[in-house]
Design an enzyme around this catalytic site. Structure first.
Site, mmCIF file in Angstrom:
data_model
loop_
_atom_site.group_PDB
_atom_site.id
_atom_site.type_symbol
_atom_site.label_atom_id
_atom_site.label_comp_id
_atom_site.label_asym_id
_atom_site.label_seq_id
_atom_site.Cartn_x
_atom_site.Cartn_y
_atom_site.Cartn_z
ATOM 1 N N LYS A 187 -15.789 -8.493 2.978
ATOM 2 C CA LYS A 187 -14.894 -8.993 4.032
ATOM 3 C C LYS A 187 -15.580 -8.874 5.385
ATOM 4 C CE LYS A 187 -10.641 -7.823 1.569
ATOM 5 N NZ LYS A 187 -9.519 -6.871 1.459
ATOM 6 N N HIS A 221 0.836 -1.211 0.000
ATOM 7 C CA HIS A 221 0.000 0.000 0.000
ATOM 8 C C HIS A 221 0.870 1.261 0.000
ATOM 9 C CE1 HIS A 221 -3.010 -2.678 2.384
ATOM 10 N NE2 HIS A 221 -3.459 -2.578 1.143
ATOM 11 N N SER A 247 -2.828 -8.157 3.340
ATOM 12 C CA SER A 247 -3.265 -7.878 4.714
ATOM 13 C C SER A 247 -3.753 -9.151 5.387
ATOM 14 C CB SER A 247 -4.388 -6.839 4.710
ATOM 15 O OG SER A 247 -3.924 -5.610 4.231
#
Ligand code: PNS
Length: 163
Positions: free
Chosen positions: A41, A17, A128
């Protein structure tokens, strides 16, 4: 100099990121990192405010980058901050499939365009999801995330040997 929105769930922010943020600053000037909920998610590890704080601490050396949490649609966030377009990072062909569908849909419903930036080859495997998984078991993620994120994860999940 354009304002661009870089939306994501950033749960947590990682070095891939950071690469996209740095590229966006170099190419476009002003970047708003939009911390958003991904309806696909689950609730996540960190709440939106915690993610904001970690991102702010991690990009404090980039004065033209703002961090803001948004509810709702990314295209509404674009209009709210008067951004020129959305920026997304691409790691793999799999990312491209998902991002292309989202970009087409966002454009169809709002006219907002999306620009893709390729991640540095060395960073394409970072995700992540795997960072959360490794950290939860006390693994070392310091090579994958900025220092403020590593510190926050270490508070939640003391690394093996320090528990
Ligand atoms: O980091 P992620 O999880 O890949 O980011 C996905 C995110 C948050 C950018 C995406 O889920 C999103 O845009 N959420 C806001 C809701 C929205 O605009 N949905 C329309 C998708 S076409």
């Amino acid at each position: 100099m354009a304002i661009v929105l870089y939306p994501g769930s950033f749960d947590p922010l990682h070095l891939g990121h950071i690469d996209v943020i740095e590229q966006s600053v170099a190419l476009f000037g002003k970047v708003v990192v939009g911390v958003m909920h991904n309806p696909g998610k689950s609730t996540g590890m960190f709440d939106l405010e915690e993610r904001n704080e970690m991102i702010r601490a991690s990009i404090s050396y980039l004065p033209s980058v703002k961090v803001q949490a948004f509810e709702g649609l990314a295209v509404d966030a674009v209009k709210q901050i008067k951004a020129a377009f959305i920026v997304k990072g691409l790691r793999t062909g799999g990312d491209f499939e998902v991002e292309q569908q989202m970009a087409h849909t966002n454009h169809a419903v709002s006219g907002v365009r999306t620009v893709y930036l390729p991640c540095k080859p060395a960073l394409v495997s970072i995700s992540s999801r795997f960072i959360r998984e490794i950290a939860q078991y006390g693994g070392d993620v310091t090579s994958l995330v900025p220092a403020p994120v590593a510190a926050q994860l270490a508070k939640l999940f003391p690394p093996k040997g320090n528990a």
